[in-house]
Design a protein around this motif. Structure first.
Motif, PDB file in Angstrom:
ATOM      1  N   TRP A 248       0.838  -1.183   0.000  1.00  0.00           N
ATOM      2  CA  TRP A 248       0.000   0.000   0.000  1.00  0.00           C
ATOM      3  C   TRP A 248       0.878   1.239   0.000  1.00  0.00           C
ATOM      4  O   TRP A 248       1.921   1.275   0.646  1.00  0.00           O
ATOM      5  CB  TRP A 248      -0.912   0.025   1.226  1.00  0.00           C
ATOM      6  CG  TRP A 248      -2.048  -0.941   1.122  1.00  0.00           C
ATOM      7  CD1 TRP A 248      -2.049  -2.246   1.512  1.00  0.00           C
ATOM      8  CD2 TRP A 248      -3.352  -0.680   0.597  1.00  0.00           C
ATOM      9  NE1 TRP A 248      -3.273  -2.819   1.258  1.00  0.00           N
ATOM     10  CE2 TRP A 248      -4.093  -1.872   0.702  1.00  0.00           C
ATOM     11  CE3 TRP A 248      -3.961   0.443   0.053  1.00  0.00           C
ATOM     12  CZ2 TRP A 248      -5.411  -1.969   0.277  1.00  0.00           C
ATOM     13  CZ3 TRP A 248      -5.277   0.346  -0.373  1.00  0.00           C
ATOM     14  CH2 TRP A 248      -5.984  -0.853  -0.258  1.00  0.00           C
TER      15      TRP A 248
ATOM     16  N   VAL B  11      -5.073   9.674   0.478  1.00  0.00           N
ATOM     17  CA  VAL B  11      -5.529   8.548  -0.332  1.00  0.00           C
ATOM     18  C   VAL B  11      -4.458   7.471  -0.267  1.00  0.00           C
ATOM     19  O   VAL B  11      -3.264   7.780  -0.226  1.00  0.00           O
ATOM     20  CB  VAL B  11      -5.739   8.974  -1.811  1.00  0.00           C
ATOM     21  CG1 VAL B  11      -6.163   7.800  -2.666  1.00  0.00           C
ATOM     22  CG2 VAL B  11      -6.761  10.096  -1.898  1.00  0.00           C
ATOM     23  N   GLU B  12      -4.894   6.214  -0.255  1.00  0.00           N
ATOM     24  CA  GLU B  12      -3.920   5.129  -0.331  1.00  0.00           C
ATOM     25  C   GLU B  12      -4.365   4.117  -1.369  1.00  0.00           C
ATOM     26  O   GLU B  12      -5.551   4.011  -1.693  1.00  0.00           O
ATOM     27  CB  GLU B  12      -3.664   4.484   1.026  1.00  0.00           C
ATOM     28  CG  GLU B  12      -4.823   3.773   1.648  1.00  0.00           C
ATOM     29  CD  GLU B  12      -4.492   3.214   3.042  1.00  0.00           C
ATOM     30  OE1 GLU B  12      -3.448   3.564   3.618  1.00  0.00           O
ATOM     31  OE2 GLU B  12      -5.299   2.418   3.530  1.00  0.00           O
ATOM     32  N   SER B  13      -3.366   3.393  -1.912  1.00  0.00           N
ATOM     33  CA  SER B  13      -3.639   2.441  -2.984  1.00  0.00           C
ATOM     34  C   SER B  13      -2.701   1.249  -2.873  1.00  0.00           C
ATOM     35  O   SER B  13      -1.556   1.386  -2.432  1.00  0.00           O
ATOM     36  CB  SER B  13      -3.440   3.119  -4.344  1.00  0.00           C
ATOM     37  OG  SER B  13      -3.554   2.180  -5.388  1.00  0.00           O
TER      38      SER B  13
ATOM     39  N   CYS C  81      -8.012   2.191  -4.948  1.00  0.00           N
ATOM     40  CA  CYS C  81      -7.672   3.367  -4.141  1.00  0.00           C
ATOM     41  C   CYS C  81      -8.775   3.586  -3.117  1.00  0.00           C
ATOM     42  O   CYS C  81      -9.941   3.303  -3.389  1.00  0.00           O
ATOM     43  CB  CYS C  81      -7.568   4.620  -5.014  1.00  0.00           C
ATOM     44  SG  CYS C  81      -6.209   4.596  -6.180  1.00  0.00           S
TER      45      CYS C  81
ATOM     46  N   LEU D 288     -12.666   7.090  -6.284  1.00  0.00           N
ATOM     47  CA  LEU D 288     -12.510   6.695  -4.880  1.00  0.00           C
ATOM     48  C   LEU D 288     -13.756   6.005  -4.323  1.00  0.00           C
ATOM     49  O   LEU D 288     -13.821   5.726  -3.124  1.00  0.00           O
ATOM     50  CB  LEU D 288     -12.154   7.919  -4.030  1.00  0.00           C
ATOM     51  CG  LEU D 288     -10.773   8.517  -4.318  1.00  0.00           C
ATOM     52  CD1 LEU D 288     -10.583   9.822  -3.551  1.00  0.00           C
ATOM     53  CD2 LEU D 288      -9.675   7.517  -3.972  1.00  0.00           C
TER      54      LEU D 288
ATOM     55  N   LEU E  59      -4.326  11.330  -6.176  1.00  0.00           N
ATOM     56  CA  LEU E  59      -4.582  10.290  -7.185  1.00  0.00           C
ATOM     57  C   LEU E  59      -3.592  10.381  -8.334  1.00  0.00           C
ATOM     58  O   LEU E  59      -3.106   9.360  -8.834  1.00  0.00           O
ATOM     59  CB  LEU E  59      -6.012  10.408  -7.713  1.00  0.00           C
ATOM     60  CG  LEU E  59      -7.114   9.924  -6.776  1.00  0.00           C
ATOM     61  CD1 LEU E  59      -8.485  10.375  -7.277  1.00  0.00           C
ATOM     62  CD2 LEU E  59      -7.063   8.406  -6.634  1.00  0.00           C
TER      63      LEU E  59
ATOM     64  N   LEU F 287      -0.385   8.834  -7.214  1.00  0.00           N
ATOM     65  CA  LEU F 287      -0.489   7.374  -7.149  1.00  0.00           C
ATOM     66  C   LEU F 287      -0.400   6.748  -8.536  1.00  0.00           C
ATOM     67  O   LEU F 287       0.302   5.753  -8.733  1.00  0.00           O
ATOM     68  CB  LEU F 287      -1.802   6.975  -6.463  1.00  0.00           C
ATOM     69  CG  LEU F 287      -1.842   7.179  -4.947  1.00  0.00           C
ATOM     70  CD1 LEU F 287      -3.254   7.020  -4.419  1.00  0.00           C
ATOM     71  CD2 LEU F 287      -0.884   6.204  -4.252  1.00  0.00           C
TER      72      LEU F 287
END
Length: 197
Positions: free
Chosen positions: A10, A29-31, A36, A144, A163, A166
């Motif tokens: 992540w 935000v995490e992915s 995401c 999202l 985003l 990412l």
């Protein structure tokens, strides 16, 4: 970030949309490379009364908020929108001051910073560099899987910056490209190539 999330790949990003006059937007935000998720977002608006009391109040509040967000969410990177060059000089200078305290906060907290042009963010999130505020809000909501449209638009812009980073970072890792902030060294020309035109 928890060790469990790091081991499964992540990546957590704090996106910031600095503002010269209005609210400064922020979003985390995490992915994992496939999906995401939004962890938190908002916008910091410094009250007019406070700004009148102290010339640096807005800068102080932005710095404190960024430091608090980094402390609370431990992002792997901070992504910030760059200064739009078509702005008038006064607005550009105010925006540069806000960006400066954001960069200072990141440096003090040992977080890498990546900068993206507004058109680059729009192209990454909405598919074209001329998307309007409403289009960006709708695309951020869709990407999202949010139940409601992120408000205010400054917060949606901050989520869009996160985003964008990412997507850029996932492409960089996938294709083995160098870091954005590392400049590629020019190759030496061979003597057989002759003079440049």
């Amino acid at each position: 970030m928890s060790q469990v999330l790091k081991t499964i790949g992540w990546l957590r990003v704090l996106g910031i949309d600095p503002a010269a006059a209005g609210p400064t937007g922020y979003g985390i935000v995490e992915s994992d490379g496939r999906r995401c998720r939004m962890l938190h977002y908002g916008a910091l608006k410094v009250a007019a009364k406070r700004q009148k009391e102290c010339a640096g109040a807005a800068l102080q509040d932005v710095h404190a908020r960024v430091c608090n967000l980094i402390g609370e969410f431990s992002p792997d990177a901070l992504a910030v929108e760059s200064v739009f060059t078509a702005l008038n000089m006064r607005t550009a200078l105010k925006l540069a001051e806000v960006r400066g305290v954001i960069l200072l906060a990141a440096a003090q907290c040992n977080v890498m910073v990546y900068s993206y042009a507004p058109r680059e963010v729009k192209a990454s999130v909405a598919g074209h560099g001329h998307a309007d505020k409403r289009q960006m809000q709708m695309m951020v909501r869709a990407l999202l899987s949010m139940n409601e449209t992120p408000e205010p638009s400054h917060a949606a812009d901050a989520l869009a910056v996160a985003l964008c980073h990412l997507q850029t970072e996932q492409a960089r890792r996938r294709f083995g490209l160098p870091e954005r902030n590392v400049l590629a060294k020019p190759r030496a020309r061979s003597a057989a190539a002759g003079p440049a035109n």
